[in-house]
Scaffold this motif. Structure first.
Motif, PDB file in Angstrom:
ATOM      1  N   ALA A   1      -8.168   2.244  -3.811  1.00 30.38           N
ATOM      2  CA  ALA A   1      -8.244   1.917  -5.239  1.00 30.38           C
ATOM      3  C   ALA A   1      -9.512   2.492  -5.890  1.00 30.38           C
ATOM      4  N   GLY A   2     -10.375   3.129  -5.096  1.00 34.53           N
ATOM      5  CA  GLY A   2     -11.579   3.751  -5.640  1.00 34.53           C
ATOM      6  C   GLY A   2     -12.780   2.841  -5.803  1.00 34.53           C
ATOM      7  N   ASP A   3     -12.782   1.696  -5.109  1.00 40.24           N
ATOM      8  CA  ASP A   3     -13.893   0.758  -5.215  1.00 40.24           C
ATOM      9  C   ASP A   3     -14.705   0.761  -3.914  1.00 40.24           C
ATOM     10  N   ALA A   4     -15.577   1.756  -3.778  1.00 45.25           N
ATOM     11  CA  ALA A   4     -16.357   1.915  -2.550  1.00 45.25           C
ATOM     12  C   ALA A   4     -17.306   0.742  -2.317  1.00 45.25           C
ATOM     13  N   GLY A   5     -17.839   0.143  -3.387  1.00 40.81           N
ATOM     14  CA  GLY A   5     -18.762  -0.984  -3.231  1.00 40.81           C
ATOM     15  C   GLY A   5     -18.106  -2.174  -2.562  1.00 40.81           C
ATOM     16  N   GLU A   6     -16.929  -2.561  -3.029  1.00 38.64           N
ATOM     17  CA  GLU A   6     -16.201  -3.677  -2.402  1.00 38.64           C
ATOM     18  C   GLU A   6     -15.744  -3.307  -0.999  1.00 38.64           C
TER      19      GLU A   6
ATOM     20  N   GLY B   1     -10.866  -3.586   2.983  1.00 41.28           N
ATOM     21  CA  GLY B   1     -11.714  -2.412   2.806  1.00 41.28           C
ATOM     22  C   GLY B   1     -10.898  -1.153   2.586  1.00 41.28           C
ATOM     23  N   GLU B   2      -9.824  -1.006   3.352  1.00 40.69           N
ATOM     24  CA  GLU B   2      -8.955   0.167   3.191  1.00 40.69           C
ATOM     25  C   GLU B   2      -8.334   0.192   1.797  1.00 40.69           C
ATOM     26  N   ILE B   3      -7.889  -0.963   1.331  1.00 40.60           N
ATOM     27  CA  ILE B   3      -7.289  -1.041  -0.010  1.00 40.60           C
ATOM     28  C   ILE B   3      -8.338  -0.716  -1.074  1.00 40.60           C
TER      29      ILE B   3
ATOM     30  N   ILE C   1       0.849  -1.197   0.000  1.00 36.37           N
ATOM     31  CA  ILE C   1       0.000   0.000   0.000  1.00 36.37           C
ATOM     32  C   ILE C   1       0.882   1.243   0.000  1.00 36.37           C
ATOM     33  N   GLU C   2       1.887   1.246   0.866  1.00 37.36           N
ATOM     34  CA  GLU C   2       2.790   2.401   0.943  1.00 37.36           C
ATOM     35  C   GLU C   2       3.509   2.634  -0.382  1.00 37.36           C
ATOM     36  N   ALA C   3       3.733   1.575  -1.132  1.00 38.09           N
ATOM     37  CA  ALA C   3       4.388   1.698  -2.442  1.00 38.09           C
ATOM     38  C   ALA C   3       3.385   2.060  -3.535  1.00 38.09           C
ATOM     39  N   GLY C   4       2.086   2.120  -3.193  1.00 38.94           N
ATOM     40  CA  GLY C   4       1.062   2.448  -4.179  1.00 38.94           C
ATOM     41  C   GLY C   4       0.658   1.283  -5.061  1.00 38.94           C
ATOM     42  N   ALA C   5       1.079   0.080  -4.686  1.00 38.76           N
ATOM     43  CA  ALA C   5       0.765  -1.128  -5.470  1.00 38.76           C
ATOM     44  C   ALA C   5      -0.506  -1.768  -4.907  1.00 38.76           C
ATOM     45  N   TYR C   6      -1.652  -1.143  -5.175  1.00 42.64           N
ATOM     46  CA  TYR C   6      -2.911  -1.573  -4.570  1.00 42.64           C
ATOM     47  C   TYR C   6      -3.353  -2.962  -5.021  1.00 42.64           C
ATOM     48  N   GLU C   7      -3.149  -3.276  -6.270  1.00 37.32           N
ATOM     49  CA  GLU C   7      -3.562  -4.589  -6.772  1.00 37.32           C
ATOM     50  C   GLU C   7      -2.775  -5.705  -6.082  1.00 37.32           C
ATOM     51  N   ALA C   8      -1.460  -5.533  -5.965  1.00 39.32           N
ATOM     52  CA  ALA C   8      -0.635  -6.530  -5.283  1.00 39.32           C
ATOM     53  C   ALA C   8      -0.971  -6.578  -3.788  1.00 39.32           C
ATOM     54  N   ALA C   9      -1.276  -5.409  -3.202  1.00 36.04           N
ATOM     55  CA  ALA C   9      -1.667  -5.360  -1.795  1.00 36.04           C
ATOM     56  C   ALA C   9      -2.967  -6.120  -1.577  1.00 36.04           C
ATOM     57  N   MET C  10      -3.902  -5.951  -2.510  1.00 30.92           N
ATOM     58  CA  MET C  10      -5.184  -6.660  -2.429  1.00 30.92           C
ATOM     59  C   MET C  10      -4.957  -8.165  -2.472  1.00 30.92           C
TER      60      MET C  10
ATOM     61  N   ARG D   1      -7.892 -15.551   3.450  1.00 29.08           N
ATOM     62  CA  ARG D   1      -8.203 -16.965   3.166  1.00 29.08           C
ATOM     63  C   ARG D   1      -7.546 -17.908   4.173  1.00 29.08           C
ATOM     64  N   ILE D   2      -6.416 -17.509   4.741  1.00 27.54           N
ATOM     65  CA  ILE D   2      -5.766 -18.331   5.769  1.00 27.54           C
ATOM     66  C   ILE D   2      -6.580 -18.307   7.054  1.00 27.54           C
ATOM     67  N   ASP D   3      -7.120 -17.144   7.413  1.00 24.99           N
ATOM     68  CA  ASP D   3      -7.881 -17.013   8.655  1.00 24.99           C
ATOM     69  C   ASP D   3      -9.154 -16.208   8.370  1.00 24.99           C
ATOM     70  N   LEU D   4     -10.208 -16.921   7.965  1.00 14.04           N
ATOM     71  CA  LEU D   4     -11.453 -16.282   7.524  1.00 14.04           C
ATOM     72  C   LEU D   4     -12.186 -15.516   8.613  1.00 14.04           C
ATOM     73  N   GLU D   5     -11.907 -15.807   9.871  1.00 15.69           N
ATOM     74  CA  GLU D   5     -12.642 -15.163  10.959  1.00 15.69           C
ATOM     75  C   GLU D   5     -11.901 -13.970  11.552  1.00 15.69           C
ATOM     76  N   ARG D   6     -10.772 -13.609  10.992  1.00 20.24           N
ATOM     77  CA  ARG D   6      -9.971 -12.515  11.539  1.00 20.24           C
ATOM     78  C   ARG D   6     -10.419 -11.179  10.934  1.00 20.24           C
ATOM     79  N   PRO D   7     -11.044 -10.311  11.731  1.00 18.74           N
ATOM     80  CA  PRO D   7     -11.609  -9.077  11.183  1.00 18.74           C
ATOM     81  C   PRO D   7     -10.568  -8.110  10.630  1.00 18.74           C
ATOM     82  N   GLU D   8      -9.342  -8.144  11.149  1.00 17.17           N
ATOM     83  CA  GLU D   8      -8.304  -7.227  10.675  1.00 17.17           C
ATOM     84  C   GLU D   8      -8.081  -7.346   9.172  1.00 17.17           C
ATOM     85  N   GLY D   9      -8.181  -8.554   8.653  1.00 14.99           N
ATOM     86  CA  GLY D   9      -7.977  -8.771   7.225  1.00 14.99           C
ATOM     87  C   GLY D   9      -9.041  -8.100   6.383  1.00 14.99           C
ATOM     88  N   TYR D  10     -10.286  -8.158   6.852  1.00 17.45           N
ATOM     89  CA  TYR D  10     -11.379  -7.524   6.108  1.00 17.45           C
ATOM     90  C   TYR D  10     -11.267  -5.993   6.173  1.00 17.45           C
ATOM     91  N   VAL D  11     -10.829  -5.476   7.335  1.00 21.07           N
ATOM     92  CA  VAL D  11     -10.600  -4.031   7.439  1.00 21.07           C
ATOM     93  C   VAL D  11      -9.521  -3.611   6.448  1.00 21.07           C
TER      94      VAL D  11
END
Length: 170
Positions: free
Chosen positions: A62-67, A56-58, A26-35, A43-53
Motif C-alpha cells: 500500500a506504500g506505507d513504509a513507516g507502518e 508489514g507486507e500489506i 491482497i491477490e485481489a488488490g484490496a489492500y485496505e480490506a486485507a489490512m 488482535r485475536i492472537d497478539l503474540e503470533r509473529p505471522e500476523g505482523y509480517v
C-alpha cells in the motif's frame, strides 16, 4: 485437552482464517480490506509473529513504509528461526523503501549474523556482496524477477563514512 487449551486452539484457528482471508484480498488488490482482516487476526492472537509480517507486507504494497517497519519490527520481537529471518528481511525492505539505507543494511547484517549460510535465500530487499577477482555469484530470480545493480571499482584505501544515501571518504 482442557477448556483453556481448546480456547487457545480455536483462537489460533480464527486468527489463521483472518490471515488467509487477508492473503486472498491482497491477490485481489484490496489492500485496505486485507489490512482490516490481518488486523483482526493479530488482535485475536497478539503474540503470533505471522500476523505482523502479513501486516508489514500489506503496508509495503500500500506504500506505507513507516507502518511496515513497525509491523516487521513487532514480528521480529516475537519470532524465531526462519520466520525471524523473514521479519528482518521485511524490516530491511521497509527501511529501504523509506530511504533509511543505514537501517536496511543493519537489518541485512542481522540476517547474515543469524544465518550466514542461507541468508541470501531469505528474500531480502537488497543484498550487498564484496567480491574479489575470480569470485562468482549465482542469482536465481523468483516469479517477480530480479533487479541487479553491479558496482565495480578499485579500493581507495581510506576510511569511508556513510550517512543516508551519501558516502564520502574522510
Amino acid at each position: 485437552g482442557s477448556v483453556r487449551e481448546d480456547g487457545a486452539a480455536r483462537a489460533r484457528g480464527d486468527a489463521e482464517w483472518h490471515f488467509l482471508e487477508a492473503r486472498r484480498l491482497i491477490e485481489a488488490g484490496a489492500y485496505e480490506a486485507a489490512m482490516e482482516q490481518a488486523g483482526l487476526g493479530v488482535r485475536i492472537d497478539l503474540e503470533r509473529p505471522e500476523g505482523y509480517v502479513l501486516l508489514g507486507e500489506i503496508n509495503l504494497l500500500a506504500g506505507d513504509a513507516g507502518e511496515a517497519r513497525k509491523n516487521f519490527h513487532a514480528a521480529a520481537r516475537r519470532a524465531n528461526g526462519e520466520l525471524l529471518l523473514v521479519a528482518l528481511a521485511g524490516a530491511a525492505q521497509a527501511a529501504w523503501a523509506a530511504g533509511d539505507w543505514c537501517e536496511a543494511r543493519e537489518r541485512f547484517e542481522e540476517i547474515l549474523e543469524k544465518d550466514p549460510a542461507d541468508s541470501i535465500n531469505v528474500r531480502p530487499a537488497f543484498a550487498e556482496l564484496l567480491l574479489a577477482s575470480g569470485d562468482a555469484v549465482r542469482i536465481r530470480a523468483g516469479g517477480q524477477g530480479v533487479k541487479l545493480l553491479l558496482l565495480a571499482g578499485r579500493p581507495i584505501g581510506e576510511p569511508v563514512v556513510q550517512y543516508g544515501p551519501f558516502v564520502m571518504n574522510t
